[in-house]
Enzyme design. Structure first.
Site, short mmCIF file in Angstrom:
data_model
loop_
_atom_site.label_atom_id
_atom_site.label_comp_id
_atom_site.label_asym_id
_atom_site.label_seq_id
_atom_site.Cartn_x
_atom_site.Cartn_y
_atom_site.Cartn_z
N SER A 1 1.55 -7.40 -0.92
CA SER A 1 2.21 -8.49 -0.18
C SER A 1 1.33 -9.72 -0.04
O SER A 1 1.84 -10.80 0.23
CB SER A 1 2.67 -7.99 1.19
N THR B 1 1.46 -4.51 4.18
CA THR B 1 1.21 -4.84 5.59
C THR B 1 0.54 -6.20 5.77
O THR B 1 0.57 -6.76 6.86
CB THR B 1 0.29 -3.77 6.23
N ASP B 2 -0.10 -6.73 4.71
CA ASP B 2 -0.88 -7.96 4.90
C ASP B 2 -0.03 -9.15 5.35
O ASP B 2 -0.47 -9.96 6.15
CB ASP B 2 -1.63 -8.32 3.61
N THR C 1 0.82 -1.22 0.00
CA THR C 1 0.00 0.00 0.00
C THR C 1 0.85 1.26 0.00
O THR C 1 0.49 2.26 -0.63
CB THR C 1 -0.93 -0.01 1.23
N1 ASP Z 1 -3.11 -3.79 2.65
C1 ASP Z 1 -1.88 -4.18 2.15
C2 ASP Z 1 -0.75 -3.22 2.41
O1 ASP Z 1 -0.55 -2.59 3.16
C3 ASP Z 1 -1.74 -4.72 0.82
C4 ASP Z 1 -0.43 -5.44 0.86
O2 ASP Z 1 -0.17 -6.14 1.81
O3 ASP Z 1 0.38 -5.26 -0.02
O4 ASP Z 1 0.16 -2.97 1.86
#
Ligand code: ASP
Length: 347
Positions: free
Chosen positions: A56, A87-88, A12
Site C-alpha cells: 500500500s 497497513t501503511d 502484508t
Molecule cells: N507494512 C505494510 C502492510 O501491512 C506494507 C503495505 O502497506 O502494503 O501491508
C-alpha cells in the site's frame, strides 16, 4: 444467505518472503480460505476479487479512487464489502473511500502486520473478523470501518499507532466501536458515518501538501509548496496547534493569497485549538481551519476532496465545507453558546 464481496488489494496480509523482501503473492480466494480456517461462516457467501496486488505504500490516490469505484459497484449487489489492504496507507485509503461512500452497506478494511507465510500470521483472523462484522446486522449503516486485532474502529480518527505489534491501529479518543472474538460480534458504540464529499467519477485529487513543524522550522517548506502550485496546505503543528513565528507568518501569507491552511497536530491524540498568541491563535484569527483530532494525513484528504468540488480561490467556501464536514462527524464542536468568549487576537 448473506452475500459479501471481498476485494484483495495486496499488502502484508497477501505477502510471502522472497529473496528481495516480502512480496505480494496471495490472491483474495486464498486469503478467504485461510480466514475460513479460523472462523467458518455458515449462512454467508463471500465472492473474492483481486483488485490490485501491491504494497500500500506504492498506491496513489487514483488507485484508491478506482478502488472506491469497485466498492460502489459491489455495494449495489452485496450486503457487505471487505477490503484486504496494506497497513501503511490503510487509514488514508479507508478515509478517502469513506468520502465517496453513501450507502448503508458496510465497508470494512483490514490487513495484517505479519505476512501470509508467517508461522503465526494475524491476517487470517483479522480477515475472518472483518467478514463476521460485515455480515452482522450491527455493522449496517456504520459506513467505512476498520477491523484489526479483534477490534472494530471508526475510520475517522483512525491511525496506525504501532510499526510491528499486532494491535497496529487505534482511533485515539474515539474507538473501538466494536469487538469481534470468540464471544461473538458486539457493537460498543454508535458510529457516525462520514458524510460523502467527493462527487462520483472524480479521477484524481488537487495537490495538497503537509508541512511539518519542528524546532526552528522556517518558511522554506511553505515557499517550496507554493512553487509546486499547491491548492492547499495542511500543517502538522506543534502541540494543540502552534507554529514557529516564521511558519505562522508563512501561513498568514498563504491565507491572504487565498490558499487554504488546515491545522492538525503532530502529537497523535487530542484536538487542535487556537490558543497561543504568535501561534495557533494567530492562525485561527486569520481563517485557518482547525481540524480537531484528525491526523495530518486524513486532513489532507479532506481538504483535497473539498478543493476538488470548489472554485479555486474561494477560501470561504473551502473553509465552510471543511467545517461543515468536521462538525457533522463530531470532529469539531458546533459553535457553543456556553463556552467562554475567546479574546479576538486581531484587536
Ligand atoms: N507494512 C505494510 C502492510 O501491512 C506494507 C503495505 O502497506 O502494503 O501491508
Amino acid at each position: 444467505m448473506a452475500h459479501l464481496v471481498l476485494l484483495g488489494t495486496g499488502g502484508t496480509i497477501a505477502t510471502r518472503a522472497t529473496g528481495e523482501g516480502r512480496a505480494v503473492q496471495v490472491g483474495a480466494a486464498e486469503l478467504l480460505r485461510a480466514a475460513d480456517a479460523v472462523w467458518p461462516r455458515p449462512g454467508v457467501r463471500v465472492e473474492p476479487h483481486d483488485v490490485a496486488g501491491r504494497a500500500s505504500f506504492a498506491a496513489r490516490p487514483t488507485d484508491v479512487l478506482d478502488l472506491a469505484g469497485r466498492i460502489a459497484s459491489a455495494v449495489a449487489v452485496a450486503e457487505g464489502v471487505v477490503v484486504a489492504h496494506g497497513t501503511d496507507t490503510l487509514e488514508e485509503s479507508a478515509f478517502l473511500v469513506s468520502l465517496t461512500h453513501s450507502s448503508p452497506v458496510p465497508v470494512v478494511f483490514t490487513g495484517a502486520q505479519r505476512p501470509f507465510d508467517d508461522p503465526a500470521p494475524d491476517g487470517p483472523r483479522n480477515l475472518a473478523a472483518a467478514l463476521r462484522w460485515a455480515a452482522s446486522p450491527q455493522s449496517r449503516g456504520t459506513g467505512v470501518t476498520l477491523a484489526f486485532a479483534d477490534q472494530i474502529l471508526p475510520v475517522v480518527g483512525a491511525r496506525k499507532t504501532h510499526t510491528l505489534a499486532l494491535r497496529a491501529f487505534a482511533a485515539p479518543g474515539r474507538g473501538p466501536v466494536g469487538q469481534v472474538d470468540e464471544a461473538g460480534v458486539r457493537a460498543l458504540a454508535t458510529v457516525r458515518p462520514a458524510p460523502p464529499l467527493l462527487a462520483p467519477g472524480v479521477r484524481d485529487l488537487p495537490r495538497v501538501e503537509i508541512v511539518g513543524q519542528y524546532l526552528g522550522a522556517d518558511a522554506a517548506a511553505f515557499t517550496d509548496a507554493r512553487s509546486r502550485g499547491v491548492r492547499g496546505v495542511v500543517v502538522a503543528a506543534f502541540g494543540s496547534g502552534n507554529t514557529t513565528p516564521e511558519a505562522t507568518r508563512a501561513c498568514l501569507r498563504l491565507l491572504s493569497d487565498g490558499v487554504p491552511v488546515v491545522v492538525t497536530s503532530r502529537v497523535g491524540e487530542g484536538p487542535v485549538v487556537g490558543l497561543y498568541a504568535g501561534g495557533g491563535a494567530d492562525l485561527a484569527a486569520a481563517g485557518a481551519v482547525f481540524a480537531g483530532d484528525l491526523s495530518p494525513w486524513q486532513a489532507r484528504l479532506l481538504l483535497a476532496c473539498v478543493l476538488a468540488g470548489t472554485t479555486p480561490g474561494d477560501l470561504d467556501a473551502v473553509r465552510d465545507r471543511c467545517l461543515d464536514w468536521l462538525r457533522e462527524t463530531g470532529t469539531v464542536s458546533s459553535p457553543d453558546p456556553t463556552s467562554p468568549p475567546r479574546k479576538d487576537p486581531t484587536r
